[in-house]
Design an enzyme around this catalytic site. Structure first.
Site, PDB file in Angstrom:
ATOM      1  N   ASP A  17      17.022  14.981 -22.843  1.00  0.00           N
ATOM      2  CA  ASP A  17      17.541  14.961 -24.211  1.00  0.00           C
ATOM      3  C   ASP A  17      16.561  15.615 -25.193  1.00  0.00           C
ATOM      4  O   ASP A  17      15.347  15.611 -24.975  1.00  0.00           O
ATOM      5  CB  ASP A  17      17.808  13.500 -24.629  1.00  0.00           C
ATOM      6  CG  ASP A  17      18.753  13.424 -25.815  1.00  0.00           C
ATOM      7  OD1 ASP A  17      19.389  14.443 -26.154  1.00  0.00           O
ATOM      8  OD2 ASP A  17      18.853  12.343 -26.419  1.00  0.00           O
ATOM      9  N   ASN A  19      17.128  18.847 -26.654  1.00  0.00           N
ATOM     10  CA  ASN A  19      17.180  20.322 -26.711  1.00  0.00           C
ATOM     11  C   ASN A  19      17.587  20.817 -28.099  1.00  0.00           C
ATOM     12  O   ASN A  19      17.010  21.770 -28.630  1.00  0.00           O
ATOM     13  CB  ASN A  19      18.206  20.868 -25.704  1.00  0.00           C
ATOM     14  CG  ASN A  19      17.820  20.592 -24.280  1.00  0.00           C
ATOM     15  OD1 ASN A  19      16.677  20.259 -23.995  1.00  0.00           O
ATOM     16  ND2 ASN A  19      18.763  20.721 -23.373  1.00  0.00           N
ATOM     17  N   ARG A  30      21.167  25.854 -31.460  1.00  0.00           N
ATOM     18  CA  ARG A  30      21.030  24.807 -30.447  1.00  0.00           C
ATOM     19  C   ARG A  30      21.015  25.377 -29.023  1.00  0.00           C
ATOM     20  O   ARG A  30      20.314  24.871 -28.143  1.00  0.00           O
ATOM     21  CB  ARG A  30      22.163  23.793 -30.594  1.00  0.00           C
ATOM     22  CG  ARG A  30      22.077  22.948 -31.851  1.00  0.00           C
ATOM     23  CD  ARG A  30      23.298  22.044 -31.970  1.00  0.00           C
ATOM     24  NE  ARG A  30      23.457  21.181 -30.817  1.00  0.00           N
ATOM     25  CZ  ARG A  30      22.815  20.020 -30.662  1.00  0.00           C
ATOM     26  NH1 ARG A  30      22.012  19.572 -31.588  1.00  0.00           N
ATOM     27  NH2 ARG A  30      22.996  19.301 -29.581  1.00  0.00           N
ATOM     28  N   HIS A  34      18.846  24.650 -25.359  1.00  0.00           N
ATOM     29  CA  HIS A  34      19.309  24.426 -23.983  1.00  0.00           C
ATOM     30  C   HIS A  34      18.670  25.439 -23.038  1.00  0.00           C
ATOM     31  O   HIS A  34      18.323  25.120 -21.907  1.00  0.00           O
ATOM     32  CB  HIS A  34      20.837  24.514 -23.923  1.00  0.00           C
ATOM     33  CG  HIS A  34      21.532  23.437 -24.709  1.00  0.00           C
ATOM     34  ND1 HIS A  34      21.184  22.109 -24.602  1.00  0.00           N
ATOM     35  CD2 HIS A  34      22.527  23.482 -25.627  1.00  0.00           C
ATOM     36  CE1 HIS A  34      21.953  21.385 -25.400  1.00  0.00           C
ATOM     37  NE2 HIS A  34      22.767  22.197 -26.046  1.00  0.00           N
ATOM     38  N   THR A  63      30.603  13.750 -19.284  1.00  0.00           N
ATOM     39  CA  THR A  63      32.046  13.785 -19.560  1.00  0.00           C
ATOM     40  C   THR A  63      32.283  13.775 -21.071  1.00  0.00           C
ATOM     41  O   THR A  63      33.325  14.217 -21.544  1.00  0.00           O
ATOM     42  CB  THR A  63      32.756  12.572 -18.906  1.00  0.00           C
ATOM     43  OG1 THR A  63      31.997  11.398 -19.167  1.00  0.00           O
ATOM     44  CG2 THR A  63      32.895  12.748 -17.415  1.00  0.00           C
ATOM     45  N   ARG A  68      31.490  18.400 -27.959  1.00  0.00           N
ATOM     46  CA  ARG A  68      30.613  19.277 -28.760  1.00  0.00           C
ATOM     47  C   ARG A  68      31.380  20.533 -29.183  1.00  0.00           C
ATOM     48  O   ARG A  68      32.407  20.858 -28.578  1.00  0.00           O
ATOM     49  CB  ARG A  68      29.388  19.662 -27.931  1.00  0.00           C
ATOM     50  CG  ARG A  68      28.553  18.438 -27.646  1.00  0.00           C
ATOM     51  CD  ARG A  68      27.238  18.789 -27.027  1.00  0.00           C
ATOM     52  NE  ARG A  68      26.453  17.561 -26.906  1.00  0.00           N
ATOM     53  CZ  ARG A  68      25.142  17.482 -26.920  1.00  0.00           C
ATOM     54  NH1 ARG A  68      24.429  18.589 -27.022  1.00  0.00           N
ATOM     55  NH2 ARG A  68      24.533  16.340 -26.809  1.00  0.00           N
ATOM     56  N   LEU A 128      13.769  19.383  -1.124  1.00  0.00           N
ATOM     57  CA  LEU A 128      14.115  18.619  -2.334  1.00  0.00           C
ATOM     58  C   LEU A 128      15.631  18.660  -2.515  1.00  0.00           C
ATOM     59  O   LEU A 128      16.240  19.710  -2.380  1.00  0.00           O
ATOM     60  CB  LEU A 128      13.448  19.259  -3.563  1.00  0.00           C
ATOM     61  CG  LEU A 128      13.838  18.696  -4.928  1.00  0.00           C
ATOM     62  CD1 LEU A 128      13.233  17.310  -5.144  1.00  0.00           C
ATOM     63  CD2 LEU A 128      13.379  19.627  -6.058  1.00  0.00           C
TER      64      LEU A 128
HETATM   65  C1  FPP Z   1      20.810  16.932 -24.427  1.00  0.00           C
HETATM   66  O1  FPP Z   1      20.177  17.525 -25.527  1.00  0.00           O
HETATM   67  C2  FPP Z   1      20.990  17.902 -23.374  1.00  0.00           C
HETATM   68  C3  FPP Z   1      22.185  18.323 -22.889  1.00  0.00           C
HETATM   69  C4  FPP Z   1      23.476  17.838 -23.406  1.00  0.00           C
HETATM   70  C5  FPP Z   1      22.282  19.337 -21.860  1.00  0.00           C
HETATM   71  C6  FPP Z   1      21.106  19.421 -20.926  1.00  0.00           C
HETATM   72  C7  FPP Z   1      21.170  20.751 -20.280  1.00  0.00           C
HETATM   73  C8  FPP Z   1      20.114  21.527 -19.975  1.00  0.00           C
HETATM   74  C9  FPP Z   1      18.707  21.126 -20.073  1.00  0.00           C
HETATM   75  C10 FPP Z   1      20.335  22.890 -19.481  1.00  0.00           C
HETATM   76  C11 FPP Z   1      21.496  23.085 -18.564  1.00  0.00           C
HETATM   77  C12 FPP Z   1      21.175  22.811 -17.159  1.00  0.00           C
HETATM   78  C13 FPP Z   1      21.375  23.679 -16.176  1.00  0.00           C
HETATM   79  C14 FPP Z   1      21.169  23.235 -14.787  1.00  0.00           C
HETATM   80  C15 FPP Z   1      21.758  25.066 -16.402  1.00  0.00           C
HETATM   81  P1  FPP Z   1      20.914  17.503 -26.933  1.00  0.00           P
HETATM   82  O2  FPP Z   1      21.607  18.788 -27.104  1.00  0.00           O
HETATM   83  O3  FPP Z   1      21.791  16.297 -27.035  1.00  0.00           O
HETATM   84  O4  FPP Z   1      19.691  17.403 -27.903  1.00  0.00           O
HETATM   85  P2  FPP Z   1      19.679  16.668 -29.313  1.00  0.00           P
HETATM   86  O5  FPP Z   1      19.792  15.187 -29.023  1.00  0.00           O
HETATM   87  O6  FPP Z   1      18.361  17.037 -29.858  1.00  0.00           O
HETATM   88  O7  FPP Z   1      20.834  17.196 -30.110  1.00  0.00           O
END
Ligand code: FPP
Length: 236
Positions: A17, A19, A30, A34, A63, A68, A128
């Site tokens: 979390d 990103n 945003r 990611h 899900t 978003r 892994l």
């Molecule tokens: C939460 O951060 C993260 C996600 C919803 C997606 C996580 C995905 C990745 C790290 C990359 C994708 C993975 C692959 C395997 C390609 P948020 O966006 O909710 O962050 P925030 O809470 O700061 O808004």
């Protein structure tokens, strides 16, 4: 499902979390957060074998994430596409077996094909197991398992004979031991519908650090904290 031996960290699960906030802090869209999150994931995958972690499970798309903005959903799907295109060969060479937890049916057919190819290509790898939770929700997984059991009952099985293992065998994580440690980055202190059944006895480690900033230092800190925990699995 195998229960972890105390202090052995076989299975690490991560809620990646922060990103979005990482990107916002830098005045970036945003989606860039990611993208940086994928880089962080790549780093952690590399570090697993040396730390004797055999299973790594990450929450890539829940899900609930369909709610978003469409542009963000598209950016996440595009990143997954790119991740497979760019990383599959290297992951395969490194002995990483890719698994997906979740229902991939709503994903674009081209992406599903790519995912299936990645699963087939890496199925026999032993170094892994990297499980990507994609369109995954813990409640939905449990509902699906309950339906599968109900169907078996209709076929004549006696539900009274079932043990917890019978339900566990209907989950996406079939054959994967329960997580020993769950890391959550980004400052929140909740499970967010991730691996609800599987984390019953998992140790939790949360940090304010945003996922794109998570690296070796933070991983080692979490592993050291885990080593200091006393795991009793309900005993004394
Ligand atoms: C939460 O951060 C993260 C996600 C919803 C997606 C996580 C995905 C990745 C790290 C990359 C994708 C993975 C692959 C395997 C390609 P948020 O966006 O909710 O962050 P925030 O809470 O700061 O808004």
């Amino acid at each position: 499902m195998k229960k972890a031996v105390s202090k052995e960290l076989t299975h690490l699960a991560i809620i990646m979390d922060g990103n979005g906030r990482w990107a916002q802090k830098r005045g970036l869209p945003r989606a860039m957060g990611h993208r940086a999150g994928v880089e962080a994931l790549r780093r952690i995958v590399e570090l697993c074998p040396a730390n004797r972690i055999e299973y790594l499970t990450v929450y890539a798309f829940s899900t609930e994430n369909w709610k978003r903005p469409q542009t963000e959903v598209q950016a996440l799907m595009a990143l997954l596409n790119e991740f497979i295109d760019k990383e599959l060969n290297l992951l395969n060479q490194k002995g990483v077996c890719i698994r997906v937890l979740g229902d991939t049916k709503p994903l674009a057919p081209v992406l599903r094909k790519k995912i299936d190819h990645a699963l087939e290509t890496t199925a026999q790898n032993k170094e892994l197991v990297l499980s990507l939770a994609l369109n995954y929700g813990g409640r939905r997984e449990l509902l699906q398992a309950a339906k599968a059991l109900a169907y078996r009952a209709l076929q004549g099985e006696d539900p009274e004979a079932w043990q917890e293992e019978d339900l566990a065998a209907e989950l996406f994580t079939k054959g994967i031991p329960e997580p020993d440690l769950l890391i959550r980055t980004g400052g929140d202190l909740r499970i967010s519908n991730f691996l609800l059944w599987q984390v019953a006895y998992t140790e939790l480690w949360c940090t304010d650090i945003f996922w794109p900033d998570f690296g070796e230092k933070e991983l080692l800190e979490a592993l050291a904290a885990f080593k200091g925990r006393q795991r009793r699995f309900g005993g004394v």
